[in-house]
Design an enzyme around this catalytic site. Sequence first.
Site, short mmCIF file in Angstrom:
data_model
loop_
_atom_site.label_atom_id
_atom_site.label_comp_id
_atom_site.label_asym_id
_atom_site.label_seq_id
_atom_site.Cartn_x
_atom_site.Cartn_y
_atom_site.Cartn_z
N CYS A 170 0.81 -1.22 0.00
CA CYS A 170 0.00 0.00 0.00
C CYS A 170 0.85 1.27 0.00
O CYS A 170 0.57 2.21 -0.76
CB CYS A 170 -0.94 0.00 1.20
SG CYS A 170 -0.13 -0.35 2.78
N HIS A 222 -2.78 6.34 4.87
CA HIS A 222 -1.36 6.53 5.13
C HIS A 222 -0.90 7.89 4.62
O HIS A 222 -1.36 8.36 3.57
CB HIS A 222 -0.54 5.47 4.40
CG HIS A 222 -0.70 4.08 4.93
ND1 HIS A 222 -1.34 3.77 6.11
CD2 HIS A 222 -0.27 2.89 4.41
CE1 HIS A 222 -1.31 2.46 6.30
NE2 HIS A 222 -0.65 1.90 5.29
#
Length: 343
Positions: free
Chosen positions: A133, A247
């Site tokens: 990711c 994130h």
Amino acid sequence: MKKYNVAVVGASGAVGEEIFRVLEEVKFPINDILPLASARSAGEEIECQGEVYRIEELTPEVFEGRDIDIAFFSAGGSISAKYAQYAVEAGAVVIDNTSHFRMDPKIPLVVPEVNPEDIKLWEETGIIANPNCSTIQMVHLLKPLHDLYGIKRVDVSTYQAVSGAGKKGMEELVMQMQAFFNFSLDQAKVEAFAHRIALNVIPQIDVAQPNGYTKEEMKMVNETNKIMHSNIAVSATCVRVPVLRSHSESITITFEENVDVDVQKAREALAAFENVVVIDNLEKGEYPMPTIATDTDETYVGRIRKDLFAKNMLHLWGVADQVRVGAATNAVRIAQKWIKLEH
């Protein structure tokens, strides 16, 4: 339009659930869905595009005679290692969300906005790997700048949400915060992470490596260059922060020695890149944050600025929802590109 039979392994997990949401939102041409999970989740129901499907137990035989076209795997590397080949042998293309196949030289590692041409390599093994990711959202920002100037080195520090550890990570943060407000944080369980995550940051994601980096950090190093077909020097420090989802990354990019970075040109290149959104007005307090990125399918970038001392260095801040951009959405976009390639 042809419709496709789709299997989702890890149907009851955070990424599996998000895959169903994305399939519905993009109106993916579905004929039938086969949701698969462990025996513990078998019998539960999921809904997608107005239809209800019952989760079945994942077994070596479950793909036989089901005429599955596309199989998304999101149940952990050991599960993919054991079961992906059964799906391939049954005629499906496997789009794998785990780390198991990523660095296999025979298997394409794909971010559709960056290296869609690699999808055609799927035929050798029947498998396409979905990157980590934190790598996906970073290469969204690196690719247009690499095309513009040529990148020599990248230094990145990540601020990774607890959802990167799945449902258990999110539940642990919530429970620890509840314990804090009940004045019992010292008694809160610590299971999903090496240390308490509430009111804390943990500068370790995944296991330590002999070189002093973590496995998560080395994923970013190795995957970036495989995806971009480059030889960029990458150094990463990956940190878990008490944010539920999305994130963030602080990225310093060093270009070739002869480059004199034009910030406006860099900003324009980023803004023009597919699925990248620039939010960059420091004076007005406008920049990407997890609260902006969560539940979206774009990578957001801001704080774009030239280094004070080196003309060939640029600093920026990127944020993306790693459950979607960093996993489910990227996997579905791979499937969409694969369909176009095949037809």
